[in-house]
Structure formats: structure tokens, C-alpha cells
Design a protein around this motif. Structure first.
Motif, PDB file in Angstrom:
ATOM      1  N   UNK A 101       0.801  -1.229   0.000  1.00 51.17           N
ATOM      2  CA  UNK A 101       0.000   0.000   0.000  1.00 51.17           C
ATOM      3  C   UNK A 101       0.836   1.283   0.000  1.00 51.17           C
ATOM      4  N   UNK A 102       1.889   1.401   0.815  1.00 52.84           N
ATOM      5  CA  UNK A 102       2.684   2.643   0.754  1.00 52.84           C
ATOM      6  C   UNK A 102       3.284   2.871  -0.630  1.00 52.84           C
ATOM      7  N   UNK A 103       3.761   1.804  -1.270  1.00 57.56           N
ATOM      8  CA  UNK A 103       4.325   1.921  -2.606  1.00 57.56           C
ATOM      9  C   UNK A 103       3.236   2.259  -3.620  1.00 57.56           C
ATOM     10  N   UNK A 104       2.064   1.642  -3.448  1.00 60.30           N
ATOM     11  CA  UNK A 104       0.959   1.888  -4.375  1.00 60.30           C
ATOM     12  C   UNK A 104       0.543   3.346  -4.361  1.00 60.30           C
ATOM     13  N   UNK A 105       0.389   3.934  -3.176  1.00 60.17           N
ATOM     14  CA  UNK A 105      -0.072   5.317  -3.106  1.00 60.17           C
ATOM     15  C   UNK A 105       0.968   6.278  -3.673  1.00 60.17           C
ATOM     16  N   UNK A 106       2.243   5.932  -3.531  1.00 59.68           N
ATOM     17  CA  UNK A 106       3.273   6.753  -4.179  1.00 59.68           C
ATOM     18  C   UNK A 106       3.097   6.740  -5.683  1.00 59.68           C
ATOM     19  N   UNK A 107       2.841   5.553  -6.236  1.00 61.22           N
ATOM     20  CA  UNK A 107       2.605   5.463  -7.672  1.00 61.22           C
ATOM     21  C   UNK A 107       1.316   6.132  -8.094  1.00 61.22           C
ATOM     22  N   UNK A 108       0.279   6.048  -7.254  1.00 66.42           N
ATOM     23  CA  UNK A 108      -1.002   6.665  -7.595  1.00 66.42           C
ATOM     24  C   UNK A 108      -0.893   8.188  -7.675  1.00 66.42           C
ATOM     25  N   UNK A 109      -0.085   8.777  -6.805  1.00 64.05           N
ATOM     26  CA  UNK A 109       0.088  10.233  -6.840  1.00 64.05           C
ATOM     27  C   UNK A 109       0.729  10.678  -8.155  1.00 64.05           C
ATOM     28  N   UNK A 110       1.699   9.898  -8.616  1.00 67.21           N
ATOM     29  CA  UNK A 110       2.300  10.211  -9.915  1.00 67.21           C
ATOM     30  C   UNK A 110       1.304   9.947 -11.037  1.00 67.21           C
ATOM     31  N   UNK A 111       0.568   8.834 -10.921  1.00 67.36           N
ATOM     32  CA  UNK A 111      -0.344   8.420 -11.983  1.00 67.36           C
ATOM     33  C   UNK A 111      -1.484   9.416 -12.188  1.00 67.36           C
ATOM     34  N   UNK A 112      -2.039   9.970 -11.106  1.00 68.16           N
ATOM     35  CA  UNK A 112      -3.193  10.854 -11.248  1.00 68.16           C
ATOM     36  C   UNK A 112      -2.789  12.157 -11.939  1.00 68.16           C
ATOM     37  N   UNK A 113      -1.577  12.625 -11.672  1.00 67.27           N
ATOM     38  CA  UNK A 113      -1.118  13.831 -12.370  1.00 67.27           C
ATOM     39  C   UNK A 113      -0.858  13.538 -13.846  1.00 67.27           C
ATOM     40  N   UNK A 114      -0.325  12.342 -14.144  1.00 69.41           N
ATOM     41  CA  UNK A 114      -0.117  11.960 -15.538  1.00 69.41           C
ATOM     42  C   UNK A 114      -1.447  11.752 -16.254  1.00 69.41           C
ATOM     43  N   UNK A 115      -2.458  11.305 -15.515  1.00 70.89           N
ATOM     44  CA  UNK A 115      -3.782  11.125 -16.118  1.00 70.89           C
ATOM     45  C   UNK A 115      -4.354  12.465 -16.575  1.00 70.89           C
ATOM     46  N   UNK A 116      -4.142  13.516 -15.794  1.00 71.93           N
ATOM     47  CA  UNK A 116      -4.597  14.852 -16.195  1.00 71.93           C
ATOM     48  C   UNK A 116      -3.865  15.299 -17.456  1.00 71.93           C
ATOM     49  N   UNK A 117      -2.553  15.062 -17.487  1.00 76.86           N
ATOM     50  CA  UNK A 117      -1.776  15.414 -18.687  1.00 76.86           C
ATOM     51  C   UNK A 117      -2.285  14.633 -19.890  1.00 76.86           C
ATOM     52  N   UNK A 118      -2.536  13.328 -19.702  1.00 78.01           N
ATOM     53  CA  UNK A 118      -3.018  12.509 -20.798  1.00 78.01           C
ATOM     54  C   UNK A 118      -4.368  12.960 -21.311  1.00 78.01           C
TER      55      UNK A 118
END
Length: 307
Positions: free
Chosen positions: A227-244
Motif C-alpha cells: 500500500x505505501x508503494x501503491x499510493x506513491x505510484x497513484x500520486x504520480x499516476x493521477x497527475x499523468x492522467x490529467x496530462x493525458x
């Protein structure tokens, strides 16, 4: 103790909290950005303003007039921060959110695509990570392609995705969401692989002594540890989703969304509109990252972890 001391103590306490916390560094960087931004606006807009002076046969002007005029141009090369703030006030606070002139309306359109793409990318990333961890051959087969997928510029493949899906009758929200998913599945996959493999060998051995199945080990050991690793990735992913989502709006010629505002601004030379859309996109991404962080803190408190 004097009255002055009583008054100074709360002030010193506030300053100490600012110094020890994150507020002061953030405000300092923000102030530095504003200073550089204003200086850049004067530097880039001054040649245009001098050209206007020359065309108007205006021979006498002062530096203060030049600086003021460069920050009040209708179509500057680089708008000043206060011009962008005025545009945000006009299009966010003074315009109905249902109007196509409202940045809130366009932000919501982009957010829909970003959230759908984020959900698809997250599910894909978690699924790939689980398969990679449990099937050694998949790690050797998939990981090079997963990494290679991120070396292709999204601006190059976004039009192809739109054209291919359009030929299949898939238009509107889905193509933009798929572009967002393409960007955001990678950090989720990498972080989940790291998280699922984070348990110590002694912990895995303990699960074997309990005769735990692979599914039980995944449920009770690997997933909680990830979970700690997942949320780190999710924070990056959600910003990339906005860019996408924004990139996905560019080749489609969308009539709504922050990408559409960027296109319209570039077509008509409305740099203030372009910058206001960019600022709104950064605010949107920041709010999404903050939401993910809030969910993480809530789960940590719920399960007794560090908040």
C-alpha cells in the motif's frame, strides 16, 4: 513582563511554526517564481511595446511607463501573473459553471477523462504487477515492453489512438481516457511490483508454515505491504492522467476541455487564455494528488499506521 513581550511571543511562535513547517519554504519558492515571472514578462514584452511606441511615433517614454505597458498588453508574449489572475477571476468566479466560457466547465470535462483513464490505468497496472510477481516468465517477457512503452512520446501516438478508435466507432470520452491510462499505468505497475516484493523472506516463510495459499499470501501479506508503494505510484499516476486527458483533447479537435482552451488560445493568439488554462490544469492535478494523499492518510489512521 511587558505588554510588548506578550505581543511578541505569539508572533515569534507563528514565525517558528512557519520556519519549522512547510509553509515558509513553499511561500519563498512562490515569491521567487513571481519575481522571475514578472521579470520575464517585462523582458519578453518590451520589444513589442517599443515597436508600438515607434509606430505611434512616441519618442518620449520612461522606464516605469514601459514596465507598466508591458504588463497591460492585450496579447502579450508572456502575460504577467496579475493578468492571468484577472482571467481566472473572469472565467471561474464571474461566469456560470454551465457556460462554455467557464474554465470550471472545461476543467470538469478534462477531469472526467482523467478519472476514467486513471481508473483504467490503475486496474491495468495492479493486474500486471500481480501477474509479474507470481509468474517469473512474465517478468522477463513483460517488463521490457512496459518500460519501452514509456519511451514513445505521447504526442506521437495520441493521434494514432484517436484515429484507430474512431474507425471502430469509439469517440468522445473513451479515446481520451485510454490515452490517460497509457500514461498512468506505468508508475502504478512499477510501484506495485516493488510493493508486492517488499515482504521479507522470513515473512514469506512464515506464511508457508501456516500453509497459506498463494491467494492468501497475496491478500494478507503482499497487498498490505504494497500500500505505501501503491499510493506513491497513484500520486504520480493521477497527475499523468490529467496530462493525458489534455493531450487527448488536442488531436480530436475537442470543443470542450482544458486542451480545447489551449488550442483556441493558440489559434487566436490569446496567451492570457493559454496561461489561465495551464494554471487551472496545475490546480486540478494538485487537487487530485492531494485527494490521493488524503485517502492514504485516512487509511493509515484507520489501520493504525503513521498519518
Amino acid at each position: 513582563m511587558t505588554t510588548t513581550s506578550f505581543r511578541a511571543s505569539p508572533i515569534r511562535a507563528v514565525m517558528a511554526r512557519l520556519r519549522d513547517g512547510a509553509a515558509l519554504p513553499v511561500l519563498t519558492i512562490l515569491l521567487l517564481i513571481l519575481v522571475i515571472w514578472y521579470a520575464g514578462a517585462v523582458k519578453l514584452n518590451a520589444p513589442l511595446m517599443l515597436d508600438q511606441y515607434e509606430r505611434a511615433e512616441r519618442s518620449s517614454w520612461s522606464w516605469s511607463e514601459l514596465v507598466a505597458d508591458t504588463m497591460a498588453m492585450e496579447r502579450p508574449i508572456l502575460p504577467a501573473p496579475h493578468q492571468v489572475l484577472r482571467e481566472l477571476d473572469r472565467t471561474v468566479l464571474q461566469t456560470a459553471i454551465t457556460s462554455r466560457r467557464s474554465l470550471v466547465y472545461h476543467t470538469w470535462v478534462t477531469l472526467e477523462s482523467a478519472l476514467l483513464g486513471f481508473a483504467l490505468g490503475t486496474l491495468l497496472g495492479i493486474g500486471l504487477a500481480i501477474m509479474i510477481v507470481h509468474v517469473a516468465s512474465l517478468q522477463r517477457a513483460l517488463m521490457p515492453w512496459i518500460i519501452a512503452s514509456q519511451t514513445v512520446p505521447i504526442l506521437a501516438i495520441a493521434p494514432m489512438i484517436v484515429v484507430v478508435l474512431g474507425s471502430l466507432g469509439l469517440v468522445g470520452l473513451l479515446p481520451k481516457a485510454i490515452i490517460s491510462a497509457y500514461l498512468c499505468f506505468f508508475p502504478v505497475t512499477i510501484s506495485m511490483v516493488k510493493g508486492l516484493t517488499s515482504p521479507e523472506p522470513i515473512q514469506l516463510d512464515l506464511m508457508r508454515t501456516y500453509s497459506a495459499s498463494t491467494t492468501q499470501t497475496l491478500r494478507y501479506l503482499r497487498l498490505p505491504a504494497s500500500l505505501p508503494f501503491l499510493f506513491t505510484g497513484l500520486k504520480v499516476a493521477i497527475s499523468l492522467a490529467v496530462v493525458g486527458a489534455i493531450v487527448g483533447e488536442l488531436p480530436t479537435g475537442a470543443q470542450a476541455g482544458l486542451g480545447a482552451r489551449l488550442l483556441a488560445g493558440s489559434y487566436y493568439g490569446q496567451t492570457v487564455q493559454i496561461w489561465s488554462a495551464l494554471i487551472m490544469a496545475s490546480i486540478l492535478a494538485g487537487c487530485c494528488v492531494g485527494l490521493i494523499g488524503g485517502i492514504q492518510r485516512g487509511l493509515n489512521r484507520r489501520f493504525g499506521g503513521a498519518a
